[in-house]
Design a protein around this motif. Structure first.
Motif, short mmCIF file in Angstrom:
data_model
loop_
_atom_site.label_atom_id
_atom_site.label_comp_id
_atom_site.label_asym_id
_atom_site.label_seq_id
_atom_site.Cartn_x
_atom_site.Cartn_y
_atom_site.Cartn_z
N MET A 1 0.84 -1.20 0.00
CA MET A 1 0.00 0.00 0.00
C MET A 1 0.87 1.25 0.00
SD MET A 1 -3.03 1.60 0.59
CE MET A 1 -4.27 0.76 1.56
N ILE A 2 0.71 2.11 -0.99
CA ILE A 2 1.46 3.37 -0.98
C ILE A 2 0.52 4.53 -0.65
CG2 ILE A 2 3.15 2.57 -2.67
CD1 ILE A 2 1.77 4.60 -4.63
N SER A 3 1.10 5.55 -0.09
CA SER A 3 0.34 6.74 0.25
C SER A 3 0.88 7.90 -0.59
CB SER A 3 0.59 7.03 1.74
OG SER A 3 -0.52 7.61 2.32
N VAL A 4 0.01 8.52 -1.36
CA VAL A 4 0.45 9.66 -2.18
C VAL A 4 0.22 10.94 -1.39
CG1 VAL A 4 0.12 10.92 -4.33
CG2 VAL A 4 -0.11 8.44 -4.30
N ILE A 5 1.29 11.69 -1.15
CA ILE A 5 1.19 12.92 -0.37
C ILE A 5 1.27 14.13 -1.29
CG2 ILE A 5 2.32 14.32 1.41
CD1 ILE A 5 3.43 11.74 2.55
N MET A 6 0.30 15.01 -1.17
CA MET A 6 0.34 16.23 -1.98
C MET A 6 0.11 17.45 -1.10
SD MET A 6 -1.97 15.58 -5.28
CE MET A 6 -1.66 14.32 -6.48
N TYR A 14 -8.47 22.75 -10.27
CA TYR A 14 -8.12 21.50 -10.96
C TYR A 14 -7.70 20.38 -10.03
CZ TYR A 14 -4.24 24.65 -10.51
OH TYR A 14 -3.39 25.56 -9.99
N ILE A 15 -7.70 20.62 -8.70
CA ILE A 15 -7.19 19.58 -7.80
C ILE A 15 -8.02 18.30 -7.89
CG2 ILE A 15 -8.43 20.53 -5.77
CD1 ILE A 15 -5.06 18.76 -5.68
N TYR A 16 -9.35 18.44 -8.05
CA TYR A 16 -10.21 17.26 -8.13
C TYR A 16 -9.80 16.37 -9.31
CZ TYR A 16 -14.46 14.50 -7.54
OH TYR A 16 -15.34 13.48 -7.30
N ASP A 17 -9.68 17.01 -10.47
CA ASP A 17 -9.31 16.25 -11.67
C ASP A 17 -7.92 15.65 -11.55
OD1 ASP A 17 -11.70 16.97 -12.70
OD2 ASP A 17 -10.92 18.63 -13.91
N ASN A 18 -7.00 16.42 -10.96
CA ASN A 18 -5.63 15.92 -10.84
C ASN A 18 -5.57 14.66 -9.98
OD1 ASN A 18 -4.88 18.05 -12.36
ND2 ASN A 18 -3.64 19.09 -10.81
N VAL A 19 -6.29 14.68 -8.84
CA VAL A 19 -6.29 13.51 -7.97
C VAL A 19 -6.92 12.32 -8.70
CG1 VAL A 19 -7.20 12.54 -5.84
CG2 VAL A 19 -6.21 14.82 -5.83
N CYS A 20 -8.01 12.57 -9.44
CA CYS A 20 -8.66 11.48 -10.19
C CYS A 20 -7.70 10.89 -11.21
CB CYS A 20 -9.92 11.97 -10.89
SG CYS A 20 -11.22 12.38 -9.74
N LYS A 21 -6.91 11.78 -11.84
CA LYS A 21 -5.98 11.31 -12.87
C LYS A 21 -4.92 10.39 -12.26
CE LYS A 21 -3.10 13.08 -16.52
NZ LYS A 21 -2.22 14.18 -16.85
N VAL A 22 -4.35 10.85 -11.12
CA VAL A 22 -3.33 10.03 -10.45
C VAL A 22 -3.95 8.70 -10.04
CG1 VAL A 22 -1.77 9.89 -8.48
CG2 VAL A 22 -2.12 12.07 -9.63
N LYS A 23 -5.17 8.79 -9.51
CA LYS A 23 -5.86 7.58 -9.04
C LYS A 23 -6.06 6.58 -10.17
CE LYS A 23 -9.81 6.08 -6.35
NZ LYS A 23 -8.94 5.10 -5.69
N ALA A 29 -2.41 0.40 -12.91
CA ALA A 29 -1.18 -0.36 -12.64
C ALA A 29 -1.38 -1.35 -11.49
CB ALA A 29 -0.04 0.60 -12.33
N HIS A 30 -2.59 -1.46 -10.97
CA HIS A 30 -2.92 -2.36 -9.85
C HIS A 30 -2.04 -2.11 -8.64
CE1 HIS A 30 -5.53 -4.38 -12.64
NE2 HIS A 30 -4.51 -4.54 -13.47
N ILE A 31 -1.85 -0.85 -8.31
CA ILE A 31 -1.07 -0.51 -7.12
C ILE A 31 -2.05 -0.08 -6.03
CG2 ILE A 31 0.64 1.08 -6.17
CD1 ILE A 31 1.75 1.34 -9.04
N PRO A 98 2.55 11.75 -12.93
CA PRO A 98 2.14 10.56 -12.20
C PRO A 98 2.42 9.27 -12.96
CG PRO A 98 0.22 11.80 -12.98
CD PRO A 98 1.42 12.63 -13.26
N GLU A 99 2.67 9.38 -14.28
CA GLU A 99 2.97 8.18 -15.07
C GLU A 99 4.24 7.49 -14.57
OE1 GLU A 99 2.69 11.26 -16.51
OE2 GLU A 99 0.60 11.07 -17.14
N VAL A 100 5.09 8.25 -13.83
CA VAL A 100 6.36 7.70 -13.38
C VAL A 100 6.18 6.84 -12.11
CG1 VAL A 100 8.66 8.41 -12.57
CG2 VAL A 100 7.54 9.68 -14.38
N ILE A 101 5.06 7.03 -11.41
CA ILE A 101 4.91 6.37 -10.11
C ILE A 101 5.00 4.83 -10.21
CG2 ILE A 101 3.42 6.09 -8.07
CD1 ILE A 101 2.38 8.88 -8.56
N PRO A 102 4.33 4.19 -11.19
CA PRO A 102 4.45 2.73 -11.25
C PRO A 102 5.91 2.25 -11.33
CG PRO A 102 2.66 3.44 -12.66
CD PRO A 102 3.33 4.69 -12.15
#
Ligand code: UDP
Ligand code: MG
Length: 308
Positions: A1-6, A14-23, A29-31, A98-102
């Motif tokens: 389980m990872i925790s994304v801190i922002m 745009y914060i709502y859309d940004n979080v949805c995008k990361v999610k 990636a099934h993380i 966020p594409e780099v996180i996986p």
């Protein structure tokens, strides 16, 4: 389980859309993941948006600081309240792709790295002056601390062990980028391209950046105090040489009318004293900040995720 801190400061639109995008990237990636979003005393509708995220989606914690404490403190709040086996720190404006996180997660899980550091392979769109000041700062930082930080960023993955080590550092004035390197651990670098801001403008002003630069160097090293010592020694040597030269001139030639020399020396010595005093002052101010033992941030509201 990872925790994304922002850390989030006035990113309402745009914060709502940004979080949805990361999610969605992490879901694809099934993380397994959760979010820890810190509202750093925003003046716009950011907190309402974070509450909306907390209502709509599972596994989202939102923290509201009582005022704007600055990015470093917002990061502290996130790091200290994050759950999970590892944390990923990133900017809310998605300049950290966020594409780099996986790939970060893969390096952590499969290759066993404790810390994966995002390194800017391309600094993205930046004004000439901000490129230049970043260059000067990182040169000065490397010279005084011996740590190479060029192109370092706050985009990082840290596992529990590294995070717990970082949490033990008690200083009031923190510098996440520098101090997370100080703790050591098995680390690797992962280059990424800085994306353009997803909206709005940068929150940094020249004054804030200047303060961050001075804070981070004085947080890290006493080297400027040694530099003062060396300047003093060099000036003493110069003074002795000048004295001998003057004496020789006085005895064997005619003594020069040295008015400009005197003025120049005055200016030179005066500025050296002023600089030295201000460096000493900076360190004294730091000690003052530390002994006050004030909390780094204050939380005014907290919304843990709803139970499943
Ligand atoms: N930020 C913050 N508090 C502040 C300033 C900035 O939490 O006082 C956050 C901001 O919301 C963003 C991140 O820090 O998530 C980076 O800020 P910004 O994009 O303005 O900086 P830049 O990318 O230009 O260095
Ligand atoms: Mg940004």
């Amino acid at each position: 389980m990872i925790s994304v801190i922002m850390p989030v400061f006035n990113e309402g639109p745009y914060i709502y859309d940004n979080v949805c995008k990361v999610k969605s990237i992490l879901d694809d990636a099934h993380i397994p993941h959760r979010f820890c979003l810190v509202d750093d005393g925003s003046k716009d509708n950011t907190w309402a948006e974070l509450c909306r995220l907390n209502d709509d989606l599972p596994n989202i914690d939102a923290i509201r600081l009582s005022r704007n404490f600055g990015k470093e403190c917002a990061l502290c709040a996130g790091l200290e309240n994050a759950k999970g086996d590892a944390v990923v720190v990133m900017d809310a404006d998605l300049q950290h792709p966020p594409e780099v996180i996986p790939e970060m997660v893969r390096l952590w899980q499969e290759e066993g790295y404790d810390v994966v550091e995002g390194i800017k392979s391309d600094r993205g769109k930046e004004s000439f002056s901000s490129k230049l000041t970043a260059l000067i700062f990182y040169r000065a930082f490397k010279r005084t601390t011996g740590m190479k930080m060029t192109n370092a960023s706050d985009f990082k993955l840290m596992n529990r062990a590294a995070l717990e080590a970082w949490k033990q550092l008690p200083e009031y004035n923190t510098f996440f980028r520098g101090l997370s390197a100080w703790v050591g651990f098995k680390r690797c670098e992962l280059p990424f391209k800085v994306a353009p801001r997803s909206g709005g403008a940068t929150k940094w002003t020249f004054g804030k950046l200047m303060k961050l630069a001075l804070d981070s160097i004085t947080a890290y090293t006493n080297a400027p105090l040694h530099i003062i010592l060396w300047i003093g020694i060099l000036m003493a040597i110069a003074a002795v040489i000048l004295a001998i030269q003057t004496l020789v001139r006085f005895l064997f030639y005619d003594a020069a009318a040295g008015f400009p020399t005197v003025i120049l020396l005055q200016l030179f010595i005066g500025s050296c004293i002023m600089i030295s005093l201000s460096i000493l002052g900076l360190y004294v101010a730091r000690i003052y900040d530390e002994v006050k033992r004030r909390p780094r941030y204050l939380i005014s509201e907290k919304r843990d995720d709803r139970l499943p």
